[in-house]
Design a protein around this motif. Structure first.
Motif, PDB file in Angstrom:
ATOM      1  N   UNK A 186       0.835  -1.204   0.000  1.00  7.57           N
ATOM      2  CA  UNK A 186       0.000   0.000   0.000  1.00  7.57           C
ATOM      3  C   UNK A 186       0.872   1.258   0.000  1.00  7.57           C
TER       4      UNK A 186
ATOM      5  N   UNK B 142      -3.778   0.331  -3.487  1.00  2.00           N
ATOM      6  CA  UNK B 142      -4.518   0.904  -2.365  1.00  2.00           C
ATOM      7  C   UNK B 142      -4.603  -0.057  -1.179  1.00  2.00           C
TER       8      UNK B 142
ATOM      9  N   UNK C  54      -3.615 -13.231  -1.237  1.00  7.32           N
ATOM     10  CA  UNK C  54      -4.289 -11.929  -1.296  1.00  7.32           C
ATOM     11  C   UNK C  54      -3.230 -10.835  -1.488  1.00  7.32           C
TER      12      UNK C  54
ATOM     13  N   UNK D 235      -8.481   0.247 -18.035  1.00  6.64           N
ATOM     14  CA  UNK D 235      -9.632   0.993 -17.511  1.00  6.64           C
ATOM     15  C   UNK D 235      -9.383   1.498 -16.095  1.00  6.64           C
ATOM     16  N   UNK D 236      -9.066   0.582 -15.175  1.00  2.17           N
ATOM     17  CA  UNK D 236      -9.062   0.959 -13.763  1.00  2.17           C
ATOM     18  C   UNK D 236      -7.684   1.338 -13.221  1.00  2.17           C
ATOM     19  N   UNK D 237      -6.646   0.768 -13.807  1.00  2.00           N
ATOM     20  CA  UNK D 237      -5.292   1.079 -13.337  1.00  2.00           C
ATOM     21  C   UNK D 237      -4.302   0.719 -14.427  1.00  2.00           C
TER      22      UNK D 237
ATOM     23  N   UNK E 243     -11.193  -4.047   2.699  1.00  2.00           N
ATOM     24  CA  UNK E 243     -10.570  -3.067   1.807  1.00  2.00           C
ATOM     25  C   UNK E 243      -9.899  -1.901   2.521  1.00  2.00           C
ATOM     26  N   UNK E 244     -10.693  -0.976   3.054  1.00  2.00           N
ATOM     27  CA  UNK E 244     -10.099   0.148   3.761  1.00  2.00           C
ATOM     28  C   UNK E 244      -9.615   1.248   2.841  1.00  2.00           C
ATOM     29  N   UNK E 245      -9.542   0.946   1.540  1.00  2.00           N
ATOM     30  CA  UNK E 245      -9.074   1.963   0.614  1.00  2.00           C
ATOM     31  C   UNK E 245     -10.212   2.918   0.278  1.00  2.00           C
ATOM     32  N   UNK E 246      -9.902   4.167   0.127  1.00  2.00           N
ATOM     33  CA  UNK E 246     -10.943   5.131  -0.191  1.00  2.00           C
ATOM     34  C   UNK E 246     -11.014   5.319  -1.703  1.00  2.00           C
TER      35      UNK E 246
ATOM     36  N   UNK F 263      -8.084   7.035  -3.405  1.00  2.00           N
ATOM     37  CA  UNK F 263      -6.883   6.213  -3.538  1.00  2.00           C
ATOM     38  C   UNK F 263      -7.004   5.265  -4.740  1.00  2.00           C
TER      39      UNK F 263
ATOM     40  N   UNK G 227      -5.235   5.661  -9.397  1.00  2.00           N
ATOM     41  CA  UNK G 227      -4.580   4.749 -10.336  1.00  2.00           C
ATOM     42  C   UNK G 227      -5.242   4.723 -11.713  1.00  2.00           C
ATOM     43  N   UNK G 228      -6.395   5.331 -11.840  1.00  2.00           N
ATOM     44  CA  UNK G 228      -7.113   5.246 -13.113  1.00  2.00           C
ATOM     45  C   UNK G 228      -6.386   6.057 -14.180  1.00  2.00           C
TER      46      UNK G 228
ATOM     47  N   UNK H  21     -14.414   5.942 -13.254  1.00  5.17           N
ATOM     48  CA  UNK H  21     -13.455   5.635 -14.319  1.00  5.17           C
ATOM     49  C   UNK H  21     -14.010   6.159 -15.638  1.00  5.17           C
TER      50      UNK H  21
END
Lengths: 507, 100
Positions: free
Chosen positions: A85, A102, A201, A327-329, B72-75, B78, B82-83, B91
């Motif tokens: 992270x 993240x 994970x 798309x997302x990263x 998760x914990x990711x906001x 964050x 990365x998008x 997105x």
């Protein structure tokens, strides 16, 4: 002798005793990297700010008694396919350049809970696909023992960093030998645990039914201690396994009494370099002197492991890597006409040749009309291979094998011929197909001064047996502490250091 | 001589793989895949009649849980950081549906 020459256990002890602070240890690892990286290039990224901040926090927790474990304050390098992270995680691919996860992998969380301090992320073959670390999009890593040679792969960066004394230990991943083969090439100790022992994970998936995270370290004791720290059943990885016991260091006894060692004739025949053969077989003699009983046997089906493995690994890879679509990263192509064009251009520009080769093969073996002939057939072969190991483990506690057919090849020699490169994985991939734990320990040097590693394979959940055998061998190994220049034992308790004896810079 | 992989086959597989290969890459892929498949054909020597395929080392079954966000914990920031492209907390992708 510098702090990075110590094993993780030795350094952790000094830190707990207050002789050295976690901050000093992190500074030393960073300073060593500063000195060595120009030559070795074990890291993709170093994170001095993060490392020093973490080291300060950890030092505080050691002082107030919250942290008291063996790895508290000890610097670690993490393979760049394991999510951290806030720290870029690239898989050595343009596809993930600049990606900042993240969340952290469970194994990383576990390590940080134990107080280990992440120094940086290590180089690897792109998406762990390769055996030399030469398919990295960010340049090759060099073998600390001889800069003209590869460190092995895919975890070449993790193994080179430990061998070059840039860090105390490292995390790596093993899908077909990616911990054990580079450990052999770099003269370090690396362990692939039983499938499911360490949560996947946060490990960027390559072959999900084969992948395991494991430690790369300077000795067997460290491997056991790190495994204790990272292993956990994890609801976030539904293939992780709840084990009856997470005690691994309890196996570290200098005694091989009663251990039955199997030596598969099929692993010591044609194709194996004679110097490697002799050094690996010597492990059996040493263990026999310590009370083990060694016996040759026929494992069978060995030649089918590679074709079965490449079908299965590539099939799983083609499915796992479908997520990289821009798309997302990660990477997105600059120019495209519509969504599908964006996917295709992104993937074609973002992936390197070896990754594309495996995605293509994987897509083919899963495609309609070929699925039964190739994919299903490979899964059936996998069943037979597992049964061959079941029969072997009915007779033996540990199987002794080489980790690779030779010592480290020269840079640039391996990539031209994929089939030949894949053949180099013959001794390691079966453990992944069958889910078995296996450890590589240094067992000698070849005439060119490159390290040789021996592999000890155990039945599922029998890490303690291979750790005991590896530890007993290590205690007797007269080459420990040998450096390529001196060619004789340096008389140190710690494992061999590449440049010790050459008068290399020790911080 | 290796197995012959046709142009149509490479075309079909590259569609499945979502890859756009240059002509040179296509030729390379034909050669590589031909050699690999020749090698893999060794598996046909094995009698696998009645052998259960092993997709996984240990028995696996579906793991169910309540459908609530966990861990998760990711906001959002964050994640969106990365998008490659994002807008208004989402997105951004090329237009795919024309609602006229």
């Amino acid at each position: 002798m510098g702090l990075m020459d110590l094993t993780a256990a030795e350094l952790g002890k000094k830190i707990r005793a207050g002789e050295v602070s976690a901050v000093e240890a992190a500074e030393e690892a960073l300073a060593r990297a500063e000195v060595k990286e120009g030559q070795i290039h074990a890291y993709i990224s170093l994170n001095p700010d993060y490392a020093l901040k973490r080291a300060k926090q950890v030092q505080k927790q050691i002082a107030d008694g919250t942290l008291s474990g063996p790895l508290a304050g000890v610097p670690v390098a993490v393979k760049d396919n394991i999510c951290t992270r806030g720290i870029p995680t690239t898989c050595a691919s343009r596809m993930l350049e600049g990606f900042v996860p993240p969340y952290s992998a469970r194994a990383v969380e576990n390590l940080e809970k134990a107080g280990a301090v992440i120094i940086g992320k290590t180089n690897m073959d792109e998406f762990a696909m390769g055996s030399t670390t030469e398919t990295s999009a960010f340049g090759v890593t060099r073998n600390p023992w001889n800069l003209e040679h590869v460190p092995g792969g895919s975890s070449g960066g993790s193994c080179a960093a430990v061998a070059a004394r840039e860090v105390s230990f490292a995390l790596a991943s093993d899908t077909g030998g990616s911990i054990r083969q580079p450990s052999a090439f770099c003269g370090v100790t690396g362990l692939k645990p039983t499938y499911g022992t360490v949560s996947r994970y946060g490990l960027v998936a390559y072959g999900s039914s084969l992948d395991q995270i494991g430690p790369v370290a300077k000795d067997v004791t460290d491997c056991a201690a790190v495994l204790e720290a990272i292993a956990s059943w994890d609801p976030a990885d539904s293939t992780s396994v709840k084990r009856d016991s997470y005690d691994f260091t309890g196996a570290l006894k200098d005694d091989a009494k009663g251990l039955r060692i199997g030596i598969p004739r099929d692993y010591f025949g044609a194709g194996l370099n004679p110097e490697v053969k002799e050094a690996v077989l010597r492990v059996a003699w040493v263990l026999e002197e310590k009370g083990a009983a060694a016996e040759e046997f026929d494992l069978s089906l060995v030649q089918y492991a590679i074709p079965a493995y490449y079908v299965i690994a590539c099939a799983e890879a083609s499915s796992n890597l479908a997520r990289f679509d821009g798309v997302k990263y990660g990477y997105r192509a600059a120019e495209y006409a519509g969504l599908h064009s964006m996917y295709k251009k992104t993937r074609s520009e973002g992936f390197g040749p070896e990754v594309k080769r495996r995605i293509m093969l994987g897509s083919f073996v899963l495609s309609s009309g070929y699925y039964d002939a190739y994919y299903r057939k490979a899964l059936q072969a996998r069943t037979l291979i597992r049964q061959a190991f079941d029969s072997a483990f009915a007779r033996f506690d540990v199987i002794l094998a080489p980790a690779a057919p030779s010592a480290a090849p020269r840079l640039g020699e391996s990539l031209d011929d994929p089939v030949r490169m894949y053949l180099g994985d013959i001794y390691t991939i079966s453990a992944n197909l069958a889910g078995l734990p296996a450890i590589t320990v240094p067992c000698g040097m070849d005439s060119a001064g490159l390290p040789i590693g021996a592999q000890l394979i155990g039945d599922c959940f029998e890490e303690k047996k291979i750790l005991r055998a590896a530890y007993a061998f290590e205690q007797a190994a007269e080459y420990a502490g040998r450096s390529p220049a001196a060619g004789k034992p340096a008389g140190e308790k710690t494992a061999a250091a590449p440049e010790a004896g050459k008068g290399g810079a020790q911080g | 001589m290796g197995k012959t992989i046709s142009d149509e086959m490479i075309e079909h597989v590259s569609i499945l793989a979502q890859l756009e290969l240059s002509d040179e890459e296509k030729e390379q892929a034909k050669a590589d895949m031909g050699r690999m498949l020749d090698y893999i054909d060794q598996l046909n020597e094995l009698d696998t009649a009645g052998v259960e395929p092993m997709a996984h080392v240990f028995p696996v079954e579906n793991v169910f849980r309540e459908d609530v966000a966990a861990g998760a914990g990711a906001c959002r920031e964050e994640i969106l950081a990365n998008a490659p492209k994002s807008r208004d907390g989402a997105f951004q992708v090329p237009k795919t549906v024309d609602i006229g």
